[in-house]
Design a protein around this motif. Structure first.
Motif, PDB file in Angstrom:
ATOM      1  N   LEU A 199       0.691  -1.231  -0.005  1.00  0.00           N
ATOM      2  CA  LEU A 199      -0.231   0.022   0.091  1.00  0.00           C
ATOM      3  C   LEU A 199       0.803   1.287   0.100  1.00  0.00           C
ATOM      4  O   LEU A 199       1.858   1.416   0.723  1.00  0.00           O
ATOM      5  CB  LEU A 199      -0.874  -0.081   1.269  1.00  0.00           C
ATOM      6  N   MET A 200       0.461   2.474  -0.480  1.00  0.00           N
ATOM      7  CA  MET A 200       1.102   3.425  -0.739  1.00  0.00           C
ATOM      8  C   MET A 200       1.123   4.342   0.570  1.00  0.00           C
ATOM      9  O   MET A 200       0.178   4.858   0.947  1.00  0.00           O
ATOM     10  CB  MET A 200       0.759   4.411  -1.775  1.00  0.00           C
ATOM     11  N   ASN A 201       1.770   4.104   1.562  1.00  0.00           N
ATOM     12  CA  ASN A 201       1.914   4.512   2.945  1.00  0.00           C
ATOM     13  C   ASN A 201       3.221   5.043   3.667  1.00  0.00           C
ATOM     14  O   ASN A 201       3.306   5.575   4.523  1.00  0.00           O
ATOM     15  CB  ASN A 201       1.653   3.391   3.957  1.00  0.00           C
ATOM     16  N   LYS A 202       4.161   5.011   2.441  1.00  0.00           N
ATOM     17  CA  LYS A 202       5.637   5.724   3.018  1.00  0.00           C
ATOM     18  C   LYS A 202       5.897   6.878   1.919  1.00  0.00           C
ATOM     19  O   LYS A 202       5.693   6.882   0.804  1.00  0.00           O
ATOM     20  CB  LYS A 202       6.410   4.427   2.828  1.00  0.00           C
ATOM     21  N   SER A 203       6.609   7.886   2.805  1.00  0.00           N
ATOM     22  CA  SER A 203       7.135   8.884   1.943  1.00  0.00           C
ATOM     23  C   SER A 203       8.677   8.734   1.399  1.00  0.00           C
ATOM     24  O   SER A 203       9.351   7.849   1.953  1.00  0.00           O
ATOM     25  CB  SER A 203       7.132  10.127   2.981  1.00  0.00           C
ATOM     26  N   VAL A 204       9.036   9.816   0.914  1.00  0.00           N
ATOM     27  CA  VAL A 204      10.327   9.419   0.441  1.00  0.00           C
ATOM     28  C   VAL A 204      11.393   9.661   1.611  1.00  0.00           C
ATOM     29  O   VAL A 204      12.330   9.119   1.573  1.00  0.00           O
ATOM     30  CB  VAL A 204      10.896  10.748  -0.615  1.00  0.00           C
ATOM     31  N   GLN A 205      10.769  10.134   2.676  1.00  0.00           N
ATOM     32  CA  GLN A 205      11.703  10.373   3.952  1.00  0.00           C
ATOM     33  C   GLN A 205      11.854   8.809   4.391  1.00  0.00           C
ATOM     34  O   GLN A 205      12.854   8.430   4.888  1.00  0.00           O
ATOM     35  CB  GLN A 205      11.228  11.285   4.891  1.00  0.00           C
ATOM     36  N   ASP A 206      10.752   8.273   4.566  1.00  0.00           N
ATOM     37  CA  ASP A 206      10.504   7.059   5.059  1.00  0.00           C
ATOM     38  C   ASP A 206      11.510   5.796   4.456  1.00  0.00           C
ATOM     39  O   ASP A 206      12.057   4.770   5.287  1.00  0.00           O
ATOM     40  CB  ASP A 206       9.032   6.409   5.113  1.00  0.00           C
ATOM     41  N   ILE A 207      11.682   5.999   3.249  1.00  0.00           N
ATOM     42  CA  ILE A 207      12.456   4.995   2.552  1.00  0.00           C
ATOM     43  C   ILE A 207      13.752   5.577   2.269  1.00  0.00           C
ATOM     44  O   ILE A 207      14.540   4.600   1.543  1.00  0.00           O
ATOM     45  CB  ILE A 207      11.739   4.540   1.192  1.00  0.00           C
ATOM     46  N   ALA A 208      14.252   6.566   2.860  1.00  0.00           N
ATOM     47  CA  ALA A 208      15.517   7.074   2.715  1.00  0.00           C
ATOM     48  C   ALA A 208      15.957   7.307   1.285  1.00  0.00           C
ATOM     49  O   ALA A 208      16.989   7.120   0.860  1.00  0.00           O
ATOM     50  CB  ALA A 208      16.766   6.067   3.500  1.00  0.00           C
ATOM     51  N   GLY A 209      14.915   7.859   0.407  1.00  0.00           N
ATOM     52  CA  GLY A 209      14.960   7.998  -1.028  1.00  0.00           C
ATOM     53  C   GLY A 209      15.749   9.145  -1.388  1.00  0.00           C
ATOM     54  O   GLY A 209      15.647  10.338  -0.333  1.00  0.00           O
ATOM     55  N   GLY A 210      15.771   9.497  -2.553  1.00  0.00           N
ATOM     56  CA  GLY A 210      16.479  10.781  -2.826  1.00  0.00           C
ATOM     57  C   GLY A 210      15.486  11.778  -3.922  1.00  0.00           C
ATOM     58  O   GLY A 210      14.368  11.128  -4.114  1.00  0.00           O
ATOM     59  N   ILE A 211      15.840  13.013  -4.000  1.00  0.00           N
ATOM     60  CA  ILE A 211      15.159  13.860  -4.702  1.00  0.00           C
ATOM     61  C   ILE A 211      15.827  14.377  -5.795  1.00  0.00           C
ATOM     62  O   ILE A 211      17.195  14.884  -5.470  1.00  0.00           O
ATOM     63  CB  ILE A 211      14.401  14.974  -3.886  1.00  0.00           C
ATOM     64  N   LEU A 212      15.484  14.277  -7.163  1.00  0.00           N
ATOM     65  CA  LEU A 212      16.207  14.997  -8.165  1.00  0.00           C
ATOM     66  C   LEU A 212      15.205  16.104  -8.648  1.00  0.00           C
ATOM     67  O   LEU A 212      14.037  15.912  -9.037  1.00  0.00           O
ATOM     68  CB  LEU A 212      16.477  14.213  -9.205  1.00  0.00           C
ATOM     69  N   LEU A 213      15.673  17.609  -8.376  1.00  0.00           N
ATOM     70  CA  LEU A 213      14.876  18.793  -8.632  1.00  0.00           C
ATOM     71  C   LEU A 213      15.170  19.247  -9.766  1.00  0.00           C
ATOM     72  O   LEU A 213      16.551  19.688  -9.930  1.00  0.00           O
ATOM     73  CB  LEU A 213      15.059  19.569  -7.444  1.00  0.00           C
ATOM     74  N   ILE A 214      14.226  19.550 -10.592  1.00  0.00           N
ATOM     75  CA  ILE A 214      14.550  20.146 -12.054  1.00  0.00           C
ATOM     76  C   ILE A 214      13.705  21.475 -12.329  1.00  0.00           C
ATOM     77  O   ILE A 214      12.635  21.137 -12.155  1.00  0.00           O
ATOM     78  CB  ILE A 214      14.385  19.071 -13.289  1.00  0.00           C
ATOM     79  N   SER A 215      14.447  22.409 -12.699  1.00  0.00           N
ATOM     80  CA  SER A 215      13.683  23.664 -12.913  1.00  0.00           C
ATOM     81  C   SER A 215      12.905  23.569 -14.423  1.00  0.00           C
ATOM     82  O   SER A 215      13.828  23.075 -15.450  1.00  0.00           O
ATOM     83  CB  SER A 215      14.597  24.763 -12.796  1.00  0.00           C
ATOM     84  N   GLN A 216      11.666  23.721 -14.454  1.00  0.00           N
ATOM     85  CA  GLN A 216      11.237  23.635 -15.783  1.00  0.00           C
ATOM     86  C   GLN A 216      10.005  24.516 -16.019  1.00  0.00           C
ATOM     87  O   GLN A 216       8.800  24.677 -15.533  1.00  0.00           O
ATOM     88  CB  GLN A 216      10.409  22.221 -15.817  1.00  0.00           C
ATOM     89  N   PHE A 217      10.412  25.832 -16.577  1.00  0.00           N
ATOM     90  CA  PHE A 217       9.529  26.976 -16.787  1.00  0.00           C
ATOM     91  C   PHE A 217       8.332  26.373 -17.797  1.00  0.00           C
ATOM     92  O   PHE A 217       7.194  27.100 -17.740  1.00  0.00           O
ATOM     93  CB  PHE A 217      10.339  28.071 -17.483  1.00  0.00           C
ATOM     94  N   THR A 218       8.452  25.395 -18.710  1.00  0.00           N
ATOM     95  CA  THR A 218       7.563  24.984 -19.539  1.00  0.00           C
ATOM     96  C   THR A 218       6.125  24.500 -18.896  1.00  0.00           C
ATOM     97  O   THR A 218       5.100  24.295 -19.371  1.00  0.00           O
ATOM     98  CB  THR A 218       7.825  23.988 -20.692  1.00  0.00           C
ATOM     99  N   LEU A 219       6.237  24.380 -17.421  1.00  0.00           N
ATOM    100  CA  LEU A 219       5.003  23.733 -16.838  1.00  0.00           C
ATOM    101  C   LEU A 219       3.861  24.914 -16.697  1.00  0.00           C
ATOM    102  O   LEU A 219       2.785  24.957 -16.548  1.00  0.00           O
ATOM    103  CB  LEU A 219       5.164  23.633 -15.225  1.00  0.00           C
ATOM    104  N   PHE A 220       4.415  26.389 -17.017  1.00  0.00           N
ATOM    105  CA  PHE A 220       3.375  27.403 -17.142  1.00  0.00           C
ATOM    106  C   PHE A 220       3.083  27.681 -18.671  1.00  0.00           C
ATOM    107  O   PHE A 220       2.803  28.599 -18.877  1.00  0.00           O
ATOM    108  CB  PHE A 220       4.231  28.503 -16.634  1.00  0.00           C
ATOM    109  N   ALA A 221       3.242  26.754 -19.739  1.00  0.00           N
ATOM    110  CA  ALA A 221       3.048  26.839 -21.136  1.00  0.00           C
ATOM    111  C   ALA A 221       1.409  27.505 -21.178  1.00  0.00           C
ATOM    112  O   ALA A 221       0.684  26.719 -20.528  1.00  0.00           O
ATOM    113  CB  ALA A 221       3.158  25.711 -21.933  1.00  0.00           C
ATOM    114  N   GLN A 222       1.192  28.465 -21.796  1.00  0.00           N
ATOM    115  CA  GLN A 222      -0.444  28.646 -22.162  1.00  0.00           C
ATOM    116  C   GLN A 222      -0.571  28.445 -23.768  1.00  0.00           C
ATOM    117  O   GLN A 222       0.582  28.743 -24.702  1.00  0.00           O
ATOM    118  CB  GLN A 222      -0.578  30.271 -21.956  1.00  0.00           C
ATOM    119  N   THR A 223      -1.342  27.492 -23.979  1.00  0.00           N
ATOM    120  CA  THR A 223      -1.434  27.033 -25.144  1.00  0.00           C
ATOM    121  C   THR A 223      -3.147  27.327 -25.973  1.00  0.00           C
ATOM    122  O   THR A 223      -3.478  26.825 -26.923  1.00  0.00           O
ATOM    123  CB  THR A 223      -1.682  25.688 -25.327  1.00  0.00           C
ATOM    124  N   LYS A 224      -3.702  28.262 -25.307  1.00  0.00           N
ATOM    125  CA  LYS A 224      -4.899  28.826 -25.836  1.00  0.00           C
ATOM    126  C   LYS A 224      -5.081  29.257 -26.988  1.00  0.00           C
ATOM    127  O   LYS A 224      -6.082  29.103 -27.718  1.00  0.00           O
ATOM    128  CB  LYS A 224      -5.368  29.938 -24.767  1.00  0.00           C
TER     129      LYS A 224
END
Length: 152
Positions: free
Chosen positions: A61-86
């Motif tokens: 079951l999905m009950n654990k966080s990234v902290q709980d599993i001692a996992g990593g985070i890869l953070l990527i800046s992505q301005f295209t998440l604000f694309a407007q296509t109207k």
């Protein structure tokens, strides 16, 4: 801020042939920063990311966080998440934060996430021509927007 959060078995970022960030099991986070975003938005989103219970427990079951599993985070800046296509077929990025606003917010997010995770967050290069390799696990992909906190 908008984020696309992907549960991964591994992920890496390469810029000009150099690996700038690499994780094994954890989260690949694509983050877009808008001009109206604040430090409060960044902290809210970071807290949500490290506490999302999207990793399996011993019962599958999905009950654990990234902290709980001692996992990593890869953070990527992505301005295209604000694309407007109207209008038309060419996206507009007018809502994306300008570099003088977005770069410090991105760097601050990396530092804040590192503090919460109690380990270094891996990062891409702001404004770089990044090549992202990943294996999405599940797939599990969550989209969040700090301007719509009531729905997250």
């Amino acid at each position: 801020m908008r984020a696309v959060i992907q549960r991964v078995t591994h992920a890496s970022c390469t810029v000009e042939g150099i690996v700038t960030g690499k994780i094994d099991q954890g989260l690949l986070v694509l983050v877009g920063i808008e001009e109206i975003d604040t430090e409060e938005d960044m902290k809210w989103l970071a807290q949500k990311i490290v506490n999302l219970r999207i990793f399996s427990d011993e019962n599958g079951l999905m009950n654990k966080s990234v902290q709980d599993i001692a996992g990593g985070i890869l953070l990527i800046s992505q301005f295209t998440l604000f694309a407007q296509t109207k209008k038309g077929n060419r996206p507009s990025f007018i809502r994306a934060g300008k570099p003088d606003k977005a770069r410090p917010m991105y760097d601050g997010m990396g530092k804040y996430l590192s503090g919460l995770l109690e380990k270094e967050v891996q990062m891409g290069i702001f404004g770089g021509d990044m090549k992202i390799d990943l294996r999405n696990d599940g797939p599990v992909t969550i989209i969040m927007n700090t301007q719509d906190k009531d729905n997250f």
